[in-house]
Design a protein around this motif. Structure first.
Motif, PDB file in Angstrom:
ATOM      1  N   THR A 195      -0.408  -0.751  -8.778  1.00 13.71           N
ATOM      2  CA  THR A 195      -1.562  -0.834  -8.234  1.00 13.71           C
ATOM      3  C   THR A 195      -1.430  -0.709  -6.739  1.00 13.71           C
ATOM      4  OG1 THR A 195      -1.029  -3.380  -7.776  1.00 13.71           O
ATOM      5  CG2 THR A 195      -2.211  -2.759  -9.826  1.00 13.71           C
ATOM      6  N   ASP A 196      -2.766  -0.372  -6.113  1.00 13.82           N
ATOM      7  CA  ASP A 196      -2.620  -0.157  -4.654  1.00 13.82           C
ATOM      8  C   ASP A 196      -4.054  -0.509  -4.111  1.00 13.82           C
ATOM      9  OD1 ASP A 196      -2.882   2.099  -2.224  1.00 13.82           O
ATOM     10  OD2 ASP A 196      -0.849   1.805  -2.548  1.00 13.82           O
ATOM     11  N   ARG A 216       0.938  -1.250   0.094  1.00 12.33           N
ATOM     12  CA  ARG A 216      -0.088   0.181  -0.068  1.00 12.33           C
ATOM     13  C   ARG A 216       0.851   1.365  -0.055  1.00 12.33           C
ATOM     14  NH1 ARG A 216      -4.310  -1.111   4.796  1.00 12.33           N
ATOM     15  NH2 ARG A 216      -2.173  -1.739   5.683  1.00 12.33           N
ATOM     16  N   LYS A 217       0.221   2.379  -0.140  1.00 13.71           N
ATOM     17  CA  LYS A 217       1.178   3.605  -0.327  1.00 13.71           C
ATOM     18  C   LYS A 217       2.033   3.734   1.085  1.00 13.71           C
ATOM     19  CE  LYS A 217      -2.667   6.277  -0.840  1.00 13.71           C
ATOM     20  NZ  LYS A 217      -3.535   5.467  -1.649  1.00 13.71           N
ATOM     21  N   GLY A 218       1.398   3.543   2.167  1.00 12.96           N
ATOM     22  CA  GLY A 218       2.345   3.642   3.359  1.00 12.96           C
ATOM     23  C   GLY A 218       3.435   2.617   3.468  1.00 12.96           C
ATOM     24  N   ASP A 219       3.339   1.372   2.945  1.00  9.39           N
ATOM     25  CA  ASP A 219       4.137   0.477   2.947  1.00  9.39           C
ATOM     26  C   ASP A 219       5.389   1.233   2.028  1.00  9.39           C
ATOM     27  OD1 ASP A 219       2.692  -1.191   4.642  1.00  9.39           O
ATOM     28  OD2 ASP A 219       1.722  -2.217   2.732  1.00  9.39           O
ATOM     29  N   LEU A 220       5.103   1.374   0.926  1.00  9.18           N
ATOM     30  CA  LEU A 220       5.890   2.004  -0.176  1.00  9.18           C
ATOM     31  C   LEU A 220       6.689   3.104   0.376  1.00  9.18           C
ATOM     32  CD1 LEU A 220       6.755   1.585  -3.427  1.00  9.18           C
ATOM     33  CD2 LEU A 220       5.158   3.540  -3.511  1.00  9.18           C
ATOM     34  N   VAL A 221       6.029   4.020   0.727  1.00  8.93           N
ATOM     35  CA  VAL A 221       6.911   5.102   1.450  1.00  8.93           C
ATOM     36  C   VAL A 221       7.920   4.682   2.309  1.00  8.93           C
ATOM     37  CG1 VAL A 221       6.665   7.313   2.561  1.00  8.93           C
ATOM     38  CG2 VAL A 221       5.088   6.794   0.818  1.00  8.93           C
ATOM     39  N   GLN A 222       7.375   3.953   3.318  1.00 11.50           N
ATOM     40  CA  GLN A 222       8.168   3.606   4.453  1.00 11.50           C
ATOM     41  C   GLN A 222       9.212   2.780   3.816  1.00 11.50           C
ATOM     42  OE1 GLN A 222       5.547   1.690   7.216  1.00 11.50           O
ATOM     43  NE2 GLN A 222       4.591   3.718   7.600  1.00 11.50           N
ATOM     44  N   TYR A 223       9.293   1.831   3.182  1.00 10.44           N
ATOM     45  CA  TYR A 223      10.059   0.758   2.507  1.00 10.44           C
ATOM     46  C   TYR A 223      11.452   1.661   1.956  1.00 10.44           C
ATOM     47  CZ  TYR A 223      12.739  -2.315  -0.415  1.00 10.44           C
ATOM     48  OH  TYR A 223      13.493  -3.030  -1.353  1.00 10.44           O
ATOM     49  N   ILE A 224      10.814   2.471   0.951  1.00 14.54           N
ATOM     50  CA  ILE A 224      11.949   3.192   0.119  1.00 14.54           C
ATOM     51  C   ILE A 224      12.568   4.023   1.013  1.00 14.54           C
ATOM     52  CG2 ILE A 224      12.129   4.738  -1.927  1.00 14.54           C
ATOM     53  CD1 ILE A 224      10.277   3.422  -3.447  1.00 14.54           C
TER      54      ILE A 224
END
Length: 258
Positions: free
Chosen positions: A255-256, A12-20
């Motif tokens: 996708t999200d 999800r958007k939050g996962d992506l932001v935190q991961y990168i």
């Protein structure tokens, strides 16, 4: 040199932001300079500097205090009802009431052990189904146990939550969502370019026994550990049977689900 591929289609958007952002913490500016990938890291860092606040603004509109409070109230009402009938089903002195409680508890159990922990929309739909069962098939048992008002209160809370949630969704700016989607795609693209460059330079460094080969190995190990942790987390959250991807197999889609 291998770097495990993040399952971006499940982030999800939050996962992506935190991961990168975590990857950027592993591959620091100083390390990137030593490993000669600093320009690509800088491009990704610049994109994330714009992506992060836009995502936080969108997330803030999703989780308004009013919605969060209604969710907390319906969770408390549902859990209280569930615990009550569960206790009565095991311990009530009146056999008729004990049997009625058992039927209700058994029906609720068919929807899972932690309905209150489901995602907003999934919890709303599940509670609607449970309430429907309590108002129809189990109406007699609910009345016998004196739980009619409790069920009505839970229904009112779930309705109120859904109304507020839908209004919030309608109020979200289409332009803002489009910007976030665009920045997500850009971040994923720049991430892939950085990852492939890192792998290529790292492979050459190790084959040629260059001075920075050890640092490539250190960063790669930390990066892989981080990715494995995120992949495992999103797979648990989605109850997916998808196998963890092998390194270097990029099948990401834009996708999200958030």
């Amino acid at each position: 040199m291998k770097i495990t591929t993040p399952i971006f289609e499940k982030y999800r958007k939050g996962d992506l932001v935190q991961y990168i952002n975590n990857v950027l913490e592993v591959l620091t500016e100083e390390r990137a300079t030593t490993l000669q990938v600093q320009s690509h890291r800088a491009a990704l860092a610049t994109t994330m500097a714009g992506f992060t606040p836009n995502w936080q603004q969108s997330k803030g509109s999703e989780l308004t205090p009013q919605i969060a409070e209604l969710d907390a109230q319906r969770d408390a009402s549902f859990v209280g009802l569930k615990l009550t009938v569960t206790a009565w089903a095991s311990n009530h002195y009146n056999e008729a009431l004990k049997n009625a409680a058992f039927l209700i508890a058994d029906k609720i159990a068919t929807y899972g052990s932690d309905v209150q922990l489901l995602r907003y929309q999934e919890e709303t739909a599940t509670l609607y189904a449970i309430i429907n069962d309590l108002e129809t098939d189990l109406a007699a048992e609910v009345a016998l146990l004196g739980l009619t008002e409790w069920v009505a209160h839970l229904k009112e809370l779930n309705n109120s939550f859904n109304e507020k949630y839908v209004l919030r969704a309608q109020d979200l700016s289409t332009e803002q969502e489009g910007l976030i989607a665009e920045m997500r795609l850009r971040a994923i693209t720049e991430f892939k370019v950085l990852k492939e460059l890192f792998i290529a330079r790292g492979t050459i460094a190790m084959e040629d026994e260059q001075a920075n080969a050890a640092l490539f190995t250190t960063v790669a190990n930390e990066w892989n550990t981080l990715t494995d942790q995120y992949n495992a987390a999103v797979l648990r959250n989605t109850n997916s049977s998808t196998e963890t991807p092998t390194a270097d197999s990029d099948t990401d889609t834009n996708t999200d689900t958030n």
